[in-house]
Design a protein around this motif. Structure first.
Motif, mmCIF file in Angstrom:
data_model
loop_
_atom_site.group_PDB
_atom_site.id
_atom_site.type_symbol
_atom_site.label_atom_id
_atom_site.label_comp_id
_atom_site.label_asym_id
_atom_site.label_seq_id
_atom_site.Cartn_x
_atom_site.Cartn_y
_atom_site.Cartn_z
ATOM 1 N N THR A 1 0.668 -1.203 -0.088
ATOM 2 C CA THR A 1 -0.021 0.011 -0.158
ATOM 3 C C THR A 1 0.849 1.166 -0.196
ATOM 4 O O THR A 1 0.558 2.238 -0.597
ATOM 5 N N VAL A 2 1.870 1.239 0.489
ATOM 6 C CA VAL A 2 3.010 2.421 0.902
ATOM 7 C C VAL A 2 3.429 2.472 -0.577
ATOM 8 O O VAL A 2 3.271 3.807 -1.349
ATOM 9 N N PHE A 3 4.025 1.631 -1.252
ATOM 10 C CA PHE A 3 4.359 1.781 -2.693
ATOM 11 C C PHE A 3 3.534 2.208 -3.635
ATOM 12 O O PHE A 3 3.577 2.885 -4.638
ATOM 13 N N HIS A 4 2.419 1.737 -3.361
ATOM 14 C CA HIS A 4 1.383 1.887 -4.399
ATOM 15 C C HIS A 4 0.875 3.442 -4.036
ATOM 16 O O HIS A 4 0.513 4.166 -5.250
ATOM 17 N N ALA A 5 0.709 3.917 -2.960
ATOM 18 C CA ALA A 5 0.197 5.265 -2.742
ATOM 19 C C ALA A 5 1.328 6.129 -3.507
ATOM 20 O O ALA A 5 1.111 7.082 -3.803
ATOM 21 N N LEU A 6 2.519 5.732 -3.300
ATOM 22 C CA LEU A 6 3.733 6.660 -4.020
ATOM 23 C C LEU A 6 3.705 6.472 -5.229
ATOM 24 O O LEU A 6 4.591 7.371 -6.055
ATOM 25 N N GLY A 7 3.131 5.539 -6.108
ATOM 26 C CA GLY A 7 3.278 5.407 -7.523
ATOM 27 C C GLY A 7 2.211 6.059 -8.201
ATOM 28 O O GLY A 7 1.745 5.894 -9.428
ATOM 29 N N ASP A 8 1.924 7.333 -7.721
ATOM 30 C CA ASP A 8 0.896 8.251 -8.487
ATOM 31 C C ASP A 8 1.604 9.576 -8.292
ATOM 32 O O ASP A 8 1.548 10.149 -7.029
ATOM 33 N N ALA A 9 1.560 10.415 -9.171
ATOM 34 C CA ALA A 9 2.164 11.646 -9.286
ATOM 35 C C ALA A 9 1.664 12.766 -8.402
ATOM 36 O O ALA A 9 1.944 13.652 -7.534
ATOM 37 N N THR A 10 -0.154 12.385 -8.310
ATOM 38 C CA THR A 10 -0.824 13.288 -7.688
ATOM 39 C C THR A 10 -0.549 13.123 -6.192
ATOM 40 O O THR A 10 -0.271 14.301 -5.619
ATOM 41 N N ARG A 11 -0.415 11.995 -5.961
ATOM 42 C CA ARG A 11 -0.401 11.844 -4.438
ATOM 43 C C ARG A 11 0.929 12.210 -4.017
ATOM 44 O O ARG A 11 1.205 12.811 -2.829
ATOM 45 N N ARG A 12 1.961 11.931 -4.755
ATOM 46 C CA ARG A 12 3.526 12.474 -4.407
ATOM 47 C C ARG A 12 3.408 13.943 -4.326
ATOM 48 O O ARG A 12 4.093 14.532 -3.375
ATOM 49 N N GLN A 13 2.730 14.878 -5.213
ATOM 50 C CA GLN A 13 2.642 16.005 -5.000
ATOM 51 C C GLN A 13 1.869 16.574 -3.697
ATOM 52 O O GLN A 13 2.679 17.549 -3.043
ATOM 53 N N MET A 14 0.995 15.703 -3.400
ATOM 54 C CA MET A 14 0.310 16.045 -2.023
ATOM 55 C C MET A 14 1.209 15.890 -0.973
ATOM 56 O O MET A 14 1.315 16.793 0.114
ATOM 57 N N LEU A 15 2.198 15.004 -0.855
ATOM 58 C CA LEU A 15 3.278 14.691 0.021
ATOM 59 C C LEU A 15 3.893 16.071 0.092
ATOM 60 O O LEU A 15 4.414 16.551 1.373
ATOM 61 N N ARG A 16 4.382 16.421 -1.045
ATOM 62 C CA ARG A 16 5.540 17.647 -1.058
ATOM 63 C C ARG A 16 4.305 18.835 -0.437
ATOM 64 O O ARG A 16 5.462 19.437 0.285
ATOM 65 N N HIS A 17 3.426 18.852 -0.772
ATOM 66 C CA HIS A 17 2.731 20.185 -0.179
ATOM 67 C C HIS A 17 2.571 20.046 1.468
ATOM 68 O O HIS A 17 2.914 20.842 2.138
ATOM 69 N N LEU A 18 2.531 18.575 1.784
ATOM 70 C CA LEU A 18 2.435 18.610 3.384
ATOM 71 C C LEU A 18 3.699 18.676 4.075
ATOM 72 O O LEU A 18 3.759 18.910 5.139
ATOM 73 N N ALA A 19 4.763 18.607 3.282
ATOM 74 C CA ALA A 19 6.009 18.666 3.722
ATOM 75 C C ALA A 19 6.344 20.221 4.021
ATOM 76 O O ALA A 19 7.019 20.543 4.881
ATOM 77 N N GLU A 20 5.394 21.167 3.648
ATOM 78 C CA GLU A 20 5.821 22.425 3.940
ATOM 79 C C GLU A 20 4.871 22.784 5.035
ATOM 80 O O GLU A 20 4.919 23.889 5.663
ATOM 81 N N GLY A 21 3.934 21.879 5.543
ATOM 82 C CA GLY A 21 3.076 22.187 6.762
ATOM 83 C C GLY A 21 1.801 21.309 6.522
ATOM 84 O O GLY A 21 1.317 20.860 5.448
ATOM 85 N N GLU A 22 1.294 21.482 7.682
ATOM 86 C CA GLU A 22 -0.500 20.805 7.495
ATOM 87 C C GLU A 22 -1.386 21.554 6.312
ATOM 88 O O GLU A 22 -1.103 22.844 6.221
#
Lengths: 121, 121
Positions: free
Chosen positions: A11-32
């Motif tokens: 599930t972790v790698f599957h979640a990472l296998g989508d550009a939209t979700r990775r982009q969301m993580l990037r945004h979350l890296a800047e804060g909640e």
DNA sequence: GGCATATTCAACTGCATGGTTGAATTATCC
DNA sequence: GGATAATTCAACCATGCAGTTGAATATGCC
């Protein structure tokens, strides 16, 4: 921190296998961020973005705190660390590249002989 | 080595999101293997295993050398290194855990005030 | 209460995925 | 050439996934 089981890694790698979700993580890296915040940059319905967020949540990559009518999301680094360590197992293969194993393989390639260290078949 | 584009990261993470394929990579870490070798441990048809191998190949995670009627596969560490570095971006989130940002967030949580460093919305 | 906001739920669609089986391909062996 | 071995191809099936739209559920505001 903890070692993830194969289904969890799935599930972790599957979640990472989508550009939209990775982009969301990037945004979350800047804060909640709220669900609406996370959805805004993308040309898709809120419902679709909500599904992506649920995928990240199911993978344990983010935590959600319901605050009133908004849902506040923040990064949960544990599974990222686990995935990182999983990949770290293979680190020797790219650090030893071109001087260790890799060169041996390439020499073997040139000689066209039978498999050298592949004896554990 | 090289920075992977988002679509490439898609295929790499997608390839890693399957326990069968990850197991194949583990075997390849011990040395080169033929398609038949890679397929043997799994309770599935050769054709199915062949598809998994093609997924790994499409992601650049393995290279194939056709030697006679057998296909010899070996690990290609480049994309693994890229994925590792991609995850490395988030390393601060699990190393600073419980003393840096994470603690700030938790304190903020307790106080129930508005988002502190999430100003870039 | 009544209305607007934030988010999810449900039902549906299109497409990819992972698996099967049986035939085709290519190479080795005698 | 003919049989066997290693692998892929093609067709098919079931399931899951990413997206849509429209309704439902809460919450906040006046």
């Amino acid at each position: 921190m903890v070692e993830l089981s194969p289904p969890q890694l799935d599930t972790v790698f599957h979640a990472l296998g989508d550009a939209t979700r990775r982009q969301m993580l990037r945004h979350l890296a800047e804060g909640e961020r709220t669900v609406g915040d996370l959805a805004k940059p993308f040309a898709m319905s809120l419902a679709a973005a909500s599904k992506h967020i649920k995928a990240l949540e199911a993978a344990g990559l983010i935590h959600r705190e319901v605050r009133g009518r908004t849902h506040l999301c923040r990064l949960a680094p544990g599974p990222l660390a686990s995935a990182h360590r999983w990949l770290g197992f293979y680190e020797r293969f790219w650090t030893e590249r071109l001087d260790g194993l890799e060169r041996l393989l390439r020499e073997e390639d040139a000689r066209r002989t039978r498999t050298p260290e592949g004896d554990k078949r």
